[in-house]
Design an enzyme around this catalytic site. Structure first.
Site: not given
Ligand code: NAP
Ligand code: GDP
Length: 301
Positions: A8-9, A11, A125, A155, A168, A176
């Site tokens: 996940g480097g 992300g 999840y 996060i 998130h 938005k």
């Protein structure tokens, strides 16, 4: 032999980590056992920071329940088993405060992860993630390896997923509000704006993860949290300020509120790091807004 690899480097969290070889889904699809094992055999790392996951906000979790279950359970199972097979000494994996039971006495502590059903909006999840804790503990008991998990709250930061439908709340609202300013429209926030969340800046999570890799060795996970609650409405107002939006902020009560609150107890973290300085939320939101505005074309959205 490489010291540390970071799944996940690319992300939100992985890109803020300052150690190790950073891997993305372009290097390996961690859902696939053979390619995962073969990558681990090539690197033979001593340590693994396992941050790869299929991640989303309230929308993502509700829209992709099957994928969120399958992708996460496969990635986690494969990463821990491949680590064990090639002799990885330490793995730091990521749970989330989303994985806790819905009906539980607050505040959330490390001991309450498995005490009941997660919230209906994200149970696939949550269950897939909870198994990381089970697998890490089982491997520790049977094989004597030092595989631990950390539990961050919500996060946010640069390089987040700014998708309006699946991100998130902070990155979605930044996107938005940016569009509302550009197109002269209302800025629409889902739900009542009243739910409370605890937010943590991605670079703080990265520093704490590097610390945990060197220093945290307990069987139980550790919560990474400021333990400061703030309402979604207040966060939206901060975003309005930093974007410089002059139009109308509206709450869409047709959209879900999700869990009302999930306050967590950071006393275990503070018992190790009593002087840890968290990035204040206004500073973190300002940096995230600036990053998004400057990198609009290439931002994940
Ligand atoms: P993120 O920004 O969505 O990044 C996900 C990373 O996982 C990316 O590098 C992605 O690679 C990689 N990935 C996804 N599917 C993969 C696959 N099949 N094979 C290999 N790599 C794959 O996630 P994040 O927000 O940094 O989250 C990091 C960790 O913290 C996750 O374990 C998450 O569950 C946990 N967490 C996140 C939050 C939050 O609010 N964001 C809160 C608590 C816990 P590509 O770039 O190539 O797609
Ligand atoms: P959660 O903390 O796991 O529930 O996930 P989120 O980061 O998606 O936060 C969800 C909370 O923010 C809920 O109370 C939503 O109603 C609220 N919210 C308000 N506007 C948005 C939005 O545009 N996107 C998301 N994801 N949540 C929003």
């Amino acid at each position: 032999m490489k010291q540390t690899i970071v799944t996940g480097g690319t992300g939100l969290v992985g890109s803020a980590i300052n150690t190790g070889v950073k891997l993305s889904s372009k290097d390996v699809d961690l859902r696939d056992w053979k390619s995962t094992l073969s990558l681990f055999e090539d690197y033979k790392p001593k340590n693994v920071i396992h941050s790869a996951a299929r991640v989303g906000g309230l929308g993502g979790n509700m829209n992709y329940k099957g994928e969120f279950y399958y992708d996460n359970i496969m990635m986690n199972t494969n990463v821990l088993e491949a680590s064990r097979r090639v002799g990885v000494k330490k793995v730091v994996s990521f749970l989330s405060t989303c994985v806790f039971p819905d009906d539980v006495e607050y505040p959330l502590t490390e001991k309450k992860i498995h005490l009941g059903e997660p919230h209906s909006s994200n149970y696939p999840y949550a269950y897939a993630k909870r198994m990381l804790d089970i697998q890490s503990r089982a491997y520790k008991e049977q094989y004597g390896v030092n595989y631990i998990s950390v539990i961050p709250t919500n996060i946010y930061g640069p390089k987040d997923n700014f998708s309006i439908d699946n991100g998130h709340v902070i990155p979605s609202l930044i996107h938005k509000c940016y569009l509302a300013k550009k197109l002269n429209t209302d800025f629409v926030v889902w739900g009542s704006g009243k739910p409370l969340r605890e937010f943590i800046y991605s670079e703080d999570v990265a520093r704490l993860t590097e610390w945990a890799l060197e220093n945290y060795n307990e069987e139980e996970p550790i919560i990474f949290s400021t333990s400061d609650e703030i309402s979604v409405g207040n966060v939206a107002e901060m975003i309005v300020y930093y974007i410089g939006f002059k139009g109308k902020l509206v709450f869409d009560d047709e959209k879900p509120d999700g869990q009302f609150r999930k306050p967590s107890d950071n006393s275990r973290l503070l018992s190790y790091l009593p002087d840890f300085k968290f990035t204040p939320i206004d500073e973190g939101i300002e940096k995230s807004v600036n990053w998004f505005v400057e990198n609009y074309e290439r931002a994940r959205k």
